[in-house]
Design a protein around this motif. Structure first.
Motif, PDB file in Angstrom:
ATOM      1  N   TYR A   1      -6.878  -6.134  -0.696  1.00 39.21           N
ATOM      2  CA  TYR A   1      -7.748  -5.112  -1.263  1.00 39.21           C
ATOM      3  C   TYR A   1      -9.054  -5.752  -1.709  1.00 39.21           C
ATOM      4  O   TYR A   1      -9.087  -6.556  -2.644  1.00 39.21           O
ATOM      5  N   THR A   2     -10.129  -5.378  -1.019  1.00 42.51           N
ATOM      6  CA  THR A   2     -11.434  -5.985  -1.280  1.00 42.51           C
ATOM      7  C   THR A   2     -12.483  -4.965  -1.687  1.00 42.51           C
ATOM      8  O   THR A   2     -13.289  -5.205  -2.561  1.00 42.51           O
ATOM      9  N   TYR A   3     -12.458  -3.806  -1.013  1.00 44.20           N
ATOM     10  CA  TYR A   3     -13.448  -2.770  -1.307  1.00 44.20           C
ATOM     11  C   TYR A   3     -12.841  -1.411  -0.977  1.00 44.20           C
ATOM     12  O   TYR A   3     -12.024  -1.291  -0.056  1.00 44.20           O
ATOM     13  N   GLY A   4     -13.252  -0.388  -1.720  1.00 38.51           N
ATOM     14  CA  GLY A   4     -12.606   0.914  -1.632  1.00 38.51           C
ATOM     15  C   GLY A   4     -12.753   1.654  -0.320  1.00 38.51           C
ATOM     16  O   GLY A   4     -11.982   2.567  -0.035  1.00 38.51           O
ATOM     17  N   ARG A   5     -13.728   1.277   0.508  1.00 40.99           N
ATOM     18  CA  ARG A   5     -13.851   1.910   1.815  1.00 40.99           C
ATOM     19  C   ARG A   5     -12.938   1.265   2.846  1.00 40.99           C
ATOM     20  O   ARG A   5     -12.677   1.825   3.916  1.00 40.99           O
ATOM     21  N   ASP A   6     -12.439   0.058   2.533  1.00 39.29           N
ATOM     22  CA  ASP A   6     -11.597  -0.679   3.474  1.00 39.29           C
ATOM     23  C   ASP A   6     -10.109  -0.430   3.250  1.00 39.29           C
ATOM     24  O   ASP A   6      -9.346  -0.292   4.206  1.00 39.29           O
ATOM     25  N   SER A   7      -9.696  -0.391   1.996  1.00 38.62           N
ATOM     26  CA  SER A   7      -8.266  -0.313   1.719  1.00 38.62           C
ATOM     27  C   SER A   7      -8.033   0.150   0.285  1.00 38.62           C
ATOM     28  O   SER A   7      -8.913   0.050  -0.568  1.00 38.62           O
ATOM     29  N   ASN A   8      -6.831   0.659   0.062  1.00 42.01           N
ATOM     30  CA  ASN A   8      -6.453   1.158  -1.252  1.00 42.01           C
ATOM     31  C   ASN A   8      -4.928   1.138  -1.330  1.00 42.01           C
ATOM     32  O   ASN A   8      -4.256   1.535  -0.365  1.00 42.01           O
ATOM     33  N   PRO A   9      -4.342   0.682  -2.435  1.00 38.69           N
ATOM     34  CA  PRO A   9      -2.878   0.632  -2.529  1.00 38.69           C
ATOM     35  C   PRO A   9      -2.199   1.987  -2.328  1.00 38.69           C
ATOM     36  O   PRO A   9      -1.081   2.050  -1.802  1.00 38.69           O
ATOM     37  N   THR A  10      -2.879   3.071  -2.731  1.00 39.02           N
ATOM     38  CA  THR A  10      -2.295   4.401  -2.543  1.00 39.02           C
ATOM     39  C   THR A  10      -2.247   4.766  -1.071  1.00 39.02           C
ATOM     40  O   THR A  10      -1.276   5.376  -0.597  1.00 39.02           O
ATOM     41  N   TRP A  11      -3.290   4.400  -0.325  1.00 42.66           N
ATOM     42  CA  TRP A  11      -3.250   4.606   1.134  1.00 42.66           C
ATOM     43  C   TRP A  11      -2.101   3.818   1.751  1.00 42.66           C
ATOM     44  O   TRP A  11      -1.407   4.309   2.634  1.00 42.66           O
ATOM     45  N   THR A  12      -1.938   2.583   1.301  1.00 42.90           N
ATOM     46  CA  THR A  12      -0.930   1.712   1.899  1.00 42.90           C
ATOM     47  C   THR A  12       0.455   2.337   1.842  1.00 42.90           C
ATOM     48  O   THR A  12       1.185   2.359   2.842  1.00 42.90           O
ATOM     49  N   LEU A  13       0.820   2.864   0.675  1.00 35.11           N
ATOM     50  CA  LEU A  13       2.140   3.474   0.539  1.00 35.11           C
ATOM     51  C   LEU A  13       2.268   4.719   1.409  1.00 35.11           C
ATOM     52  O   LEU A  13       3.304   4.943   2.045  1.00 35.11           O
ATOM     53  N   LEU A  14       1.220   5.542   1.451  1.00 38.57           N
ATOM     54  CA  LEU A  14       1.268   6.744   2.280  1.00 38.57           C
ATOM     55  C   LEU A  14       1.349   6.376   3.756  1.00 38.57           C
ATOM     56  O   LEU A  14       2.104   7.002   4.519  1.00 38.57           O
ATOM     57  N   GLU A  15       0.595   5.381   4.181  1.00 38.26           N
ATOM     58  CA  GLU A  15       0.638   4.964   5.586  1.00 38.26           C
ATOM     59  C   GLU A  15       2.017   4.451   5.968  1.00 38.26           C
ATOM     60  O   GLU A  15       2.519   4.728   7.067  1.00 38.26           O
ATOM     61  N   GLN A  16       2.644   3.717   5.068  1.00 35.11           N
ATOM     62  CA  GLN A  16       4.011   3.270   5.330  1.00 35.11           C
ATOM     63  C   GLN A  16       4.955   4.469   5.468  1.00 35.11           C
ATOM     64  O   GLN A  16       5.814   4.502   6.359  1.00 35.11           O
ATOM     65  N   ALA A  17       4.776   5.452   4.607  1.00 34.04           N
ATOM     66  CA  ALA A  17       5.651   6.625   4.631  1.00 34.04           C
ATOM     67  C   ALA A  17       5.497   7.408   5.927  1.00 34.04           C
ATOM     68  O   ALA A  17       6.491   7.778   6.568  1.00 34.04           O
ATOM     69  N   ILE A  18       4.264   7.674   6.338  1.00 35.39           N
ATOM     70  CA  ILE A  18       4.036   8.430   7.562  1.00 35.39           C
ATOM     71  C   ILE A  18       4.565   7.664   8.765  1.00 35.39           C
ATOM     72  O   ILE A  18       5.172   8.245   9.676  1.00 35.39           O
ATOM     73  N   GLY A  19       4.377   6.352   8.776  1.00 30.83           N
ATOM     74  CA  GLY A  19       4.909   5.543   9.865  1.00 30.83           C
ATOM     75  C   GLY A  19       6.418   5.629   9.960  1.00 30.83           C
ATOM     76  O   GLY A  19       6.983   5.665  11.059  1.00 30.83           O
TER      77      GLY A  19
END
Length: 377
Positions: free
Chosen positions: A43-61
């Motif tokens: 996690y470096t910058y908000g346009r690149d990544s976000n921990p909340t996105w990470t969990l949702l992306e894992q769930a959808i996958g």
């Protein structure tokens, strides 16, 4: 451990349990992160990544490709952001793209942009696997099945095999089906794409889209496109989406049951023509749909005798919102021709079954049909 779809939906993407912490952590609101030294962390910058996105992306996958460790998911700000990200990140000037000519009404807008960039765009109907005739020399095939709003269905496996034999990538819009109704990657597609605004999240209160694929390089192109154009979801939307996944199976089962009951009731009405629902055994799409779909979705389409008749029907319903989306917990319907972007009759209705009691919903629709026809309600 093998799990059922309901269990998977409830548990998808949850982090390891930690004492005194919630099962699903709240949204992370951050434009930047503490970043001493070299930027090597996740996690470096908000346009690149976000921990909340990470969990949702894992769930959808886990829902689109259960049991597969190589599937990568990219969440975006809307369904059209996801559609655009795939098409505009994978092709360039001189390439050929094949689109359905009966798909979502915003696809022509993307076609205009592709052609401005020097991409050749061919179109063919969804039904009858007609896109096979346009594949020669194509770089990417875009499939929408069931199609929106006409509910035609094509054989994803057959089209994917033919496209791959010619060197083309295959993307499937899975919005109407959701991952519980259809898994495009398992049918041979390279991309499963959807508007999570609709059935996946199901409450009509957020905009979100996603792309799932197995190829890390293809996923990286989509992720880079998201970064370049800034089509990123807000952390609150991502958290709400993840929270909503827990009820996906419950919602889907009731919606599909309601849609089938409604389609059966509509089949007996003299004023209803052009009735389509892939779950009806007599529907022309049913033979193919029953081979590749596990649920047939929440949407039913039909025609009433003209614009005025359709608007009288919509005005008489009590349990149905006149709204332009689908897949929500509250039933909705609209006269689709009011937008002008679909090749449909003036009396064409797209109906999205919600989770109301089946008997109540069917009774409301039949009463509204009676009232629209001038019969006593």
């Amino acid at each position: 451990m093998s799990t059922g779809e309901g269990t998977r939906a409830v548990r998808a993407g949850l982090p390891k349990a930690r004492k005194y912490e919630p099962a699903l952590p709240g949204p992370t609101f951050a434009a930047h992160y503490h970043l001493p030294g070299e930027p090597t962390g996740p996690y470096t910058y908000g346009r690149d990544s976000n921990p909340t996105w990470t969990l949702l992306e894992q769930a959808i996958g886990e829902l689109e490709a259960p049991g597969e460790t190589g599937a990568e998911t990219v969440v975006l700000a809307s369904g059209m952001a996801a559609v655009s990200a795939v098409l505009l990140s994978q092709v360039g000037a001189g390439d050929v793209v094949v689109l359905p000519d009966d798909g979502y009404q915003a696809l022509p807008l993307v076609r205009e942009r592709l052609e401005e960039y020097g991409v050749e765009v061919r179109t063919a109907p969804t039904g009858g696997d007609a896109q096979l005739s346009a594949l020669d020399g194509a770089k990417l095939l875009w499939i929408e099945t069931p199609s929106n709003p006409g509910l035609d269905v094509c054989d994803v496996r057959r089209l994917a095999d033919a496209a791959h034999a010619g060197g083309a990538l295959v993307a499937v819009d899975n919005t109407l089906a959701t991952p519980l109704g259809q898994r495009p990657l398992a049918l041979g597609a390279d991309f499963a794409v959807a508007s999570a605004t609709k059935g996946l999240t199901g409450h009509g209160d957020l905009l979100l889209g996603y792309v799932v694929c197995r190829d890390a390089e293809l996923a990286a192109r989509v992720r880079r496109w998201r970064k370049i154009v800034g089509a990123v979801p807000g952390p609150m939307e991502a958290w709400l989406a993840h929270r909503s996944l827990a009820t996906l199976q419950l919602r889907s089962d009731r919606q599909c049951a309601n849609a089938l009951a409604l389609a059966r009731a509509l089949a007996g009405r003299a004023e209803v023509t052009g009735l389509r629902y892939p779950g009806l055994p007599e529907d022309p799409a049913h033979p193919v749909a029953s081979k590749q779909m596990r649920r047939f979705g929440s949407v039913v389409s039909f025609e009433l005798p003209g614009r005025d008749h359709a608007e009288r029907f919509l005005a008489q319903t009590r349990l149905v919102d006149d709204a332009t989306s689908f897949g929500g917990v509250r039933s909705s319907a609209e006269r689709r021709g009011r937008w002008g972007g679909d090749a449909v009759a003036e009396g064409f209705i797209r109906f999205s079954a919600g989770v109301e009691d089946t008997d109540d919903l069917v009774a409301d629709v039949l009463r509204a049909l009676d009232a629209a026809a001038g019969r006593d309600a």
